[in-house]
Design an enzyme around this catalytic site. Structure first.
Site, PDB file in Angstrom:
ATOM      1  N   HIS A   1       0.870  -1.193   0.000  1.00 44.71           N
ATOM      2  CA  HIS A   1       0.000   0.000   0.000  1.00 44.71           C
ATOM      3  C   HIS A   1       0.906   1.242   0.000  1.00 44.71           C
ATOM      4  O   HIS A   1       1.650   1.468  -0.964  1.00 44.71           O
ATOM      5  CB  HIS A   1      -0.925  -0.106   1.225  1.00 44.71           C
TER       6      HIS A   1
ATOM      7  N   HIS B   1      -3.030  -2.968  -9.426  1.00 45.08           N
ATOM      8  CA  HIS B   1      -4.005  -2.299  -8.575  1.00 45.08           C
ATOM      9  C   HIS B   1      -5.258  -3.152  -8.504  1.00 45.08           C
ATOM     10  O   HIS B   1      -5.631  -3.790  -9.479  1.00 45.08           O
ATOM     11  CB  HIS B   1      -4.351  -0.906  -9.140  1.00 45.08           C
TER      12      HIS B   1
ATOM     13  N   ASP C   1       2.835   4.880  -7.556  1.00 45.42           N
ATOM     14  CA  ASP C   1       3.988   4.845  -6.660  1.00 45.42           C
ATOM     15  C   ASP C   1       5.346   5.125  -7.286  1.00 45.42           C
ATOM     16  O   ASP C   1       6.352   5.197  -6.571  1.00 45.42           O
ATOM     17  CB  ASP C   1       3.991   3.536  -5.877  1.00 45.42           C
TER      18      ASP C   1
HETATM   19  N1  CMC Z   1       4.182  -7.813  -9.616  1.00 44.74           N
HETATM   20  C1  CMC Z   1       4.030  -9.088 -10.025  1.00 44.74           C
HETATM   21  N2  CMC Z   1       2.858  -9.738 -10.095  1.00 44.74           N
HETATM   22  C2  CMC Z   1       1.775  -9.051  -9.714  1.00 44.74           C
HETATM   23  C3  CMC Z   1       1.843  -7.730  -9.259  1.00 44.74           C
HETATM   24  C4  CMC Z   1       3.105  -7.110  -9.223  1.00 44.74           C
HETATM   25  N3  CMC Z   1       3.231  -5.841  -8.807  1.00 44.74           N
HETATM   26  N4  CMC Z   1       0.607  -7.292  -8.922  1.00 44.74           N
HETATM   27  C5  CMC Z   1      -0.219  -8.311  -9.163  1.00 44.74           C
HETATM   28  N5  CMC Z   1       0.487  -9.383  -9.649  1.00 44.74           N
HETATM   29  C6  CMC Z   1      -0.060 -10.678 -10.082  1.00 44.74           C
HETATM   30  C7  CMC Z   1      -0.445 -11.527  -8.890  1.00 44.74           C
HETATM   31  O1  CMC Z   1       0.635 -12.358  -8.487  1.00 44.74           O
HETATM   32  C8  CMC Z   1      -1.601 -12.311  -9.472  1.00 44.74           C
HETATM   33  O2  CMC Z   1      -1.077 -13.330 -10.305  1.00 44.74           O
HETATM   34  P1  CMC Z   1      -1.814 -14.786 -10.353  1.00 44.74           P
HETATM   35  O3  CMC Z   1      -3.238 -14.542 -10.781  1.00 44.74           O
HETATM   36  O4  CMC Z   1      -1.014 -15.569 -11.322  1.00 44.74           O
HETATM   37  O5  CMC Z   1      -1.755 -15.326  -8.952  1.00 44.74           O
HETATM   38  C9  CMC Z   1      -2.295 -11.321 -10.394  1.00 44.74           C
HETATM   39  O6  CMC Z   1      -1.270 -10.414 -10.785  1.00 44.74           O
HETATM   40  C10 CMC Z   1      -3.437 -10.572  -9.734  1.00 44.74           C
HETATM   41  O7  CMC Z   1      -2.895  -9.832  -8.667  1.00 44.74           O
HETATM   42  P2  CMC Z   1      -3.452  -9.803  -7.196  1.00 44.74           P
HETATM   43  O8  CMC Z   1      -2.312  -9.844  -6.230  1.00 44.74           O
HETATM   44  O9  CMC Z   1      -4.511 -10.844  -7.014  1.00 44.74           O
HETATM   45  O10 CMC Z   1      -4.099  -8.383  -7.166  1.00 44.74           O
HETATM   46  P3  CMC Z   1      -4.596  -7.630  -5.897  1.00 44.74           P
HETATM   47  O11 CMC Z   1      -5.708  -6.790  -6.335  1.00 44.74           O
HETATM   48  O12 CMC Z   1      -4.876  -8.585  -4.777  1.00 44.74           O
HETATM   49  O13 CMC Z   1      -3.335  -6.761  -5.426  1.00 44.74           O
HETATM   50  C11 CMC Z   1      -1.740  -5.010  -5.368  1.00 44.74           C
HETATM   51  C12 CMC Z   1      -3.157  -5.423  -5.788  1.00 44.74           C
HETATM   52  C13 CMC Z   1      -1.604  -3.511  -5.583  1.00 44.74           C
HETATM   53  C14 CMC Z   1      -1.541  -5.325  -3.877  1.00 44.74           C
HETATM   54  C15 CMC Z   1      -0.720  -5.791  -6.216  1.00 44.74           C
HETATM   55  O14 CMC Z   1      -0.884  -5.447  -7.569  1.00 44.74           O
HETATM   56  C16 CMC Z   1       0.723  -5.520  -5.792  1.00 44.74           C
HETATM   57  O15 CMC Z   1       1.221  -6.221  -4.921  1.00 44.74           O
HETATM   58  N6  CMC Z   1       1.408  -4.516  -6.405  1.00 44.74           N
HETATM   59  C17 CMC Z   1       2.742  -4.132  -5.996  1.00 44.74           C
HETATM   60  C18 CMC Z   1       2.689  -3.223  -4.767  1.00 44.74           C
HETATM   61  C19 CMC Z   1       2.166  -1.835  -5.126  1.00 44.74           C
HETATM   62  O16 CMC Z   1       2.652  -1.200  -6.059  1.00 44.74           O
HETATM   63  N7  CMC Z   1       1.218  -1.336  -4.318  1.00 44.74           N
HETATM   64  C20 CMC Z   1       0.666   0.011  -4.482  1.00 44.74           C
HETATM   65  C21 CMC Z   1      -0.746  -0.006  -4.982  1.00 44.74           C
HETATM   66  S1  CMC Z   1      -1.317   1.601  -5.587  1.00 44.74           S
HETATM   67  C22 CMC Z   1      -1.173   2.700  -4.235  1.00 44.74           C
HETATM   68  C23 CMC Z   1      -1.959   2.265  -3.058  1.00 44.74           C
HETATM   69  O17 CMC Z   1      -3.187   2.168  -3.156  1.00 44.74           O
HETATM   70  O18 CMC Z   1      -1.368   2.079  -2.007  1.00 44.74           O
END
Ligand code: CMC
Length: 420
Positions: free
Chosen positions: A240, A279, A335
């Site tokens: 986050h 996201h 970010d």
């Molecule tokens: N790098 C690699 N793989 C990713 C990433 C990433 N940054 N984000 C998502 N994925 C993959 C994830 O492993 C999953 O793959 P699979 O379906 O094969 O298991 C797929 O994409 C769907 O992702 P998810 O984790 O189920 O998506 P989510 O909605 O639960 O998580 C997130 C959203 C923002 C936590 C995630 O995208 C992430 O960890 N991003 C990196 C951290 C980041 O930049 N966070 C800031 C978000 S924006 C500012 C804020 O609101 O704080």
């Protein structure tokens, strides 16, 4: 009993009705109280958008004068706060300091304390409740920059600075961070504007993890300082608000652009996470990322380009054409603004603080909305409490989710000597 499906991660659970922010994940757009984020970034300021988010309409001149005067005059902290800040280790993470500082602040605001004042101090929807709520809003927004600047300066062993009231909200923050002597310090107006735009972009983003935490914590009717401290703790995590710090650490680890392909392969093998990408709601693009890019150009014109910029661009290009990221619909989020903070000279571990300070606004907008629902017809008699409204919809409760228990069945206690 009767619960069959757990919605881990809240992928499909709506817990509130909200009038504050709308995100269209497919179109890649964000609206604050109906206004596109691009328009606000271009024409508004962080403090004006704060008013909009919290009270539902753009302020008139007199409304804004009162609001900004109140916020700016509530920047000063109690003299004893110095002792509190000086109790942290020199290398404490500033988010640990800020999180604690919000809870600490609550101990000075007895009229916001539900234990001292009775349970229903903010939820009656009457004039006194609204005025009491406004006061906490002024204090929390006004003091957020002061607490952040104190967290910054204490680690450098520097004196604290009294917040000036004759500068903009962001200008006052920069002043408190940088002020060296009694001579008049004026922040660079382009950098001040850039930081203000970033503050505005971060002000609210509907029901993210930290806003949810604030509402969940606030649903016990605790004081808003404790709820904001809880929100701060949630924001600290690298998925986050900590992601802006994680992005830069990731870029430093990658180093040169030629190391990008190997990093992308490691991400695809799930050995690494591509911070700054992905996201929960945005599935095509994050509109904030375009404003960040434009703002970065303006800042780099003053500060010079960051040495990590080329690596960041190579990473962006590689990810955008890679099947793994295309299939999962992953795009850059807000970010990468860490590159701007770095260029402006903020220390790396301070970046999440630069997210938390403006997000106080969004947390308070949600907290206020959850406490009262205003029927916006300008008629005070139409203000009904959130409780009254939700009772009409079937009743509002403390946020207490259920679970599906998968642990051991009933067991008999065995004294320690008899265990194997
Ligand atoms: N790098 C690699 N793989 C990713 C990433 C990433 N940054 N984000 C998502 N994925 C993959 C994830 O492993 C999953 O793959 P699979 O379906 O094969 O298991 C797929 O994409 C769907 O992702 P998810 O984790 O189920 O998506 P989510 O909605 O639960 O998580 C997130 C959203 C923002 C936590 C995630 O995208 C992430 O960890 N991003 C990196 C951290 C980041 O930049 N966070 C800031 C978000 S924006 C500012 C804020 O609101 O704080």
């Amino acid at each position: 009993k009767g619960l069959r499906v757990a919605d881990g991660g809240f992928l499909n659970t709506a817990v509130i009705r909200s009038q504050i922010t709308f995100i269209d994940g497919e179109a890649g757009s964000e609206y604050n109280r109906g206004y596109p984020i691009e328009q606000l970034a271009l024409h508004s300021t962080h403090l004006e958008t704060a008013y909009l988010l919290i009270y539902g309409a753009l302020p008139t001149v007199p409304q804004f004068e009162i609001f900004s005067k109140e916020v700016m005059h509530h920047g000063v902290t109690h003299a004893d706060a110095e002792l509190f800040f000086r109790s942290f280790r020199y290398d404490a993470h500033p988010m640990a300091i800020l999180t604690s500082a919000f809870a600490y602040l609550g101990s000075y605001c007895s009229e916001a304390n539900p234990s001292l004042q009775g349970q229903n101090i903010f939820t009656k929807g009457d004039e006194a409740s609204l005025a009491r709520m406004d006061k906490q809003i002024y204090r929390l927004i006004g003091k957020a920059t002061t607490l952040a600047a104190m967290a910054y300066r204490v680690r450098q062993g520097r004196e604290f600075v009294t917040p000036p009231t004759n500068l903009s909200y962001t200008g006052s923050f920069l002043y408190q961070m940088d002020h060296m002597s009694e001579e008049n310090y004026v922040p660079n107006p382009i950098l001040e504007k850039a930081l203000d735009v970033l503050f505005l972009l971060h002000a609210d983003h509907e029901l993210n993890a930290s806003a949810t935490t604030v509402l969940q914590t606030g649903s016990s009717l605790v004081d808003p300082y404790s709820a904001i401290a809880a929100g701060c703790a949630s924001l600290y995590g690298p998925l986050h608000g900590g992601a802006n710090e994680a992005v830069i650490r990731m870029l430093i680890t990658i180093g040169k652009p030629e190391n990008v392909p190997a990093f992308i392969e490691a991400v695809k093998k799930r050995e690494k996470v591509l911070s700054g990408f992905g996201h929960r709601v945005y599935k095509t693009s994050d509109p904030r990322s375009f404003i960040v890019r434009k703002t970065a150009d303006e800042v780099f014109n003053i500060t010079g380009k960051d040495e990590l910029l080329e690596t960041a661009m190579a990473l962006h290009e590689a990810a955008m054409k890679d099947k793994y990221f295309i299939e999962r619909r992953l795009a850059p989020n807000v970010d990468f603004c860490g590159l701007i903070y770095r260029a402006m000279g903020f220390p790396l571990d301070f970046f999440p603080v630069l997210f938390a300070v403006p997000r106080v606004v969004g947390w308070l907008a949600h907290w206020r909305q959850a406490s009262i629902i205003e029927q916006l017809y300008g008629n005070k008699s139409l203000i009904v409490t959130f409780f009254q409204m939700m009772l009409q919809e079937g009743g509002v409760k403390i946020w207490r989710p259920r679970q599906i228990y998968i642990g051991a069945g009933k067991r008999e206690y065995v004294p320690i000597g008899g265990r194997v």
